[in-house]
Design a protein around this motif. Structure first.
Motif, mmCIF file in Angstrom:
data_model
loop_
_atom_site.group_PDB
_atom_site.id
_atom_site.type_symbol
_atom_site.label_atom_id
_atom_site.label_comp_id
_atom_site.label_asym_id
_atom_site.label_seq_id
_atom_site.Cartn_x
_atom_site.Cartn_y
_atom_site.Cartn_z
ATOM 1 N N LEU A 9 0.833 -1.198 0.000
ATOM 2 C CA LEU A 9 0.000 0.000 0.000
ATOM 3 C C LEU A 9 0.870 1.251 0.000
ATOM 4 C CD1 LEU A 9 -2.564 -1.167 2.708
ATOM 5 C CD2 LEU A 9 -2.825 -1.243 0.218
ATOM 6 N N ARG A 10 0.487 2.222 -0.804
ATOM 7 C CA ARG A 10 1.195 3.511 -0.853
ATOM 8 C C ARG A 10 0.730 4.370 0.299
ATOM 9 N NH1 ARG A 10 3.694 7.769 -0.891
ATOM 10 N NH2 ARG A 10 4.118 9.078 -2.688
ATOM 11 N N VAL A 11 1.668 4.921 1.050
ATOM 12 C CA VAL A 11 1.364 5.815 2.164
ATOM 13 C C VAL A 11 2.233 7.061 2.057
ATOM 14 C CG1 VAL A 11 0.642 3.915 3.689
ATOM 15 C CG2 VAL A 11 3.011 4.707 3.762
ATOM 16 N N ALA A 12 1.726 8.177 2.520
ATOM 17 C CA ALA A 12 2.486 9.428 2.486
ATOM 18 C C ALA A 12 3.476 9.513 3.644
ATOM 19 C CB ALA A 12 1.542 10.623 2.514
ATOM 20 N N LEU A 53 3.999 -1.208 3.568
ATOM 21 C CA LEU A 53 3.594 0.190 3.466
ATOM 22 C C LEU A 53 4.766 0.958 2.878
ATOM 23 C CD1 LEU A 53 2.076 0.529 7.063
ATOM 24 C CD2 LEU A 53 0.889 -0.132 4.952
ATOM 25 N N SER A 54 4.534 1.648 1.768
ATOM 26 C CA SER A 54 5.636 2.297 1.067
ATOM 27 C C SER A 54 5.380 3.778 0.838
ATOM 28 C CB SER A 54 5.873 1.622 -0.290
ATOM 29 O OG SER A 54 6.909 2.288 -0.990
ATOM 30 N N GLU A 55 6.385 4.587 1.161
ATOM 31 C CA GLU A 55 6.359 6.013 0.842
ATOM 32 C C GLU A 55 6.881 6.286 -0.570
ATOM 33 O OE1 GLU A 55 7.195 7.737 5.356
ATOM 34 O OE2 GLU A 55 8.745 7.943 3.826
ATOM 35 N N HIS A 56 7.368 5.275 -1.262
ATOM 36 C CA HIS A 56 7.958 5.447 -2.594
ATOM 37 C C HIS A 56 6.881 5.739 -3.630
ATOM 38 C CE1 HIS A 56 12.068 4.079 -1.592
ATOM 39 N NE2 HIS A 56 11.435 3.366 -0.681
ATOM 40 N N ARG A 61 -0.993 2.591 -5.826
ATOM 41 C CA ARG A 61 -1.901 3.723 -5.972
ATOM 42 C C ARG A 61 -2.822 3.815 -4.767
ATOM 43 N NH1 ARG A 61 -2.765 2.426 -12.099
ATOM 44 N NH2 ARG A 61 -1.166 3.803 -12.901
ATOM 45 N N PRO A 62 -3.171 5.034 -4.358
ATOM 46 C CA PRO A 62 -4.191 5.175 -3.312
ATOM 47 C C PRO A 62 -5.504 4.563 -3.789
ATOM 48 C CG PRO A 62 -3.046 7.241 -3.675
ATOM 49 C CD PRO A 62 -2.611 6.305 -4.771
ATOM 50 N N ASP A 63 -6.380 4.285 -2.867
ATOM 51 C CA ASP A 63 -7.697 3.706 -3.130
ATOM 52 C C ASP A 63 -7.607 2.216 -3.457
ATOM 53 O OD1 ASP A 63 -10.490 4.043 -3.085
ATOM 54 O OD2 ASP A 63 -10.551 4.073 -5.274
ATOM 55 N N THR A 64 -6.489 1.592 -3.102
ATOM 56 C CA THR A 64 -6.355 0.147 -3.237
ATOM 57 C C THR A 64 -7.305 -0.514 -2.236
ATOM 58 O OG1 THR A 64 -4.060 0.309 -3.937
ATOM 59 C CG2 THR A 64 -4.723 -1.770 -2.942
ATOM 60 N N LEU A 65 -7.843 -1.676 -2.588
ATOM 61 C CA LEU A 65 -8.737 -2.415 -1.696
ATOM 62 C C LEU A 65 -8.055 -3.703 -1.247
ATOM 63 C CD1 LEU A 65 -11.472 -2.999 -0.337
ATOM 64 C CD2 LEU A 65 -12.196 -4.027 -2.506
ATOM 65 N N VAL A 66 -7.992 -3.905 0.071
ATOM 66 C CA VAL A 66 -7.467 -5.133 0.660
ATOM 67 C C VAL A 66 -8.580 -5.722 1.522
ATOM 68 C CG1 VAL A 66 -5.782 -6.089 2.286
ATOM 69 C CG2 VAL A 66 -5.094 -4.299 0.683
ATOM 70 N N ASN A 101 -6.448 4.306 1.233
ATOM 71 C CA ASN A 101 -6.522 2.876 0.934
ATOM 72 C C ASN A 101 -7.719 2.289 1.674
ATOM 73 O OD1 ASN A 101 -4.013 2.578 -0.617
ATOM 74 N ND2 ASN A 101 -3.072 3.210 1.311
ATOM 75 N N ARG A 102 -8.434 1.383 0.999
ATOM 76 C CA ARG A 102 -9.630 0.796 1.587
ATOM 77 C C ARG A 102 -9.320 -0.599 2.147
ATOM 78 N NH1 ARG A 102 -13.694 0.051 -2.550
ATOM 79 N NH2 ARG A 102 -11.916 -0.281 -3.921
ATOM 80 N N LEU A 103 -9.842 -0.857 3.327
ATOM 81 C CA LEU A 103 -9.752 -2.191 3.921
ATOM 82 C C LEU A 103 -11.166 -2.669 4.185
ATOM 83 C CD1 LEU A 103 -7.043 -0.631 4.965
ATOM 84 C CD2 LEU A 103 -6.782 -2.789 6.164
#
Length: 110
Positions: A9-12, A53-56, A61-66, A101-103
């Motif tokens: 998941l992309r994180v800021a 969790l990646s800051e890269h 992409r944001p809004d990924t669903l897990v 990101n959606r869980l």
């Protein structure tokens, strides 16, 4: 070695994300940076469930669903003050982390 898929998941801000995922019972396992001040790449785990969790920029992409299957979705819903819905396959709730990101979190029926 057990083969597995680990969602990324992309994180800021990895520190903020680690705290948020901690509310779900995840614990930081490790953090990697190529140099101080560069983006972080972190693993969090809840039992056998792991997330990266990646800051890269460009890793995800944001809004990924897990989908996270848990023993007690009601406890998760109470922690985040969100409702639980009954579906034909599970009791579920949906959360969004600070980065969008959606869980979808569910406890199977039966």
């Amino acid at each position: 070695m057990v083969e597995e898929a680990i969602p990324l998941l992309r994180v800021a801000d990895a520190a903020v994300a680690v705290r948020w995922y901690g509310r779900l019972g995840f614990v930081q396992q490790w953090e990697h940076r190529f140099e101080p001040g560069l983006p972080a790449f972190v693993e969090v785990a809840r039992g056998r469930v792991r997330l990266f969790l990646s800051e890269h920029t460009g890793d995800a992409r944001p809004d990924t669903l897990v989908y996270l299957r848990v023993a007690d979705v009601d406890a998760v819903a109470a922690e985040f003050a969100v409702p639980v819905e009954n579906k034909p396959w599970a009791r579920e709730t949906e959360l969004r982390d600070p980065d969008g990101n959606r869980l979808r979190v569910g406890t199977p029926l039966g």
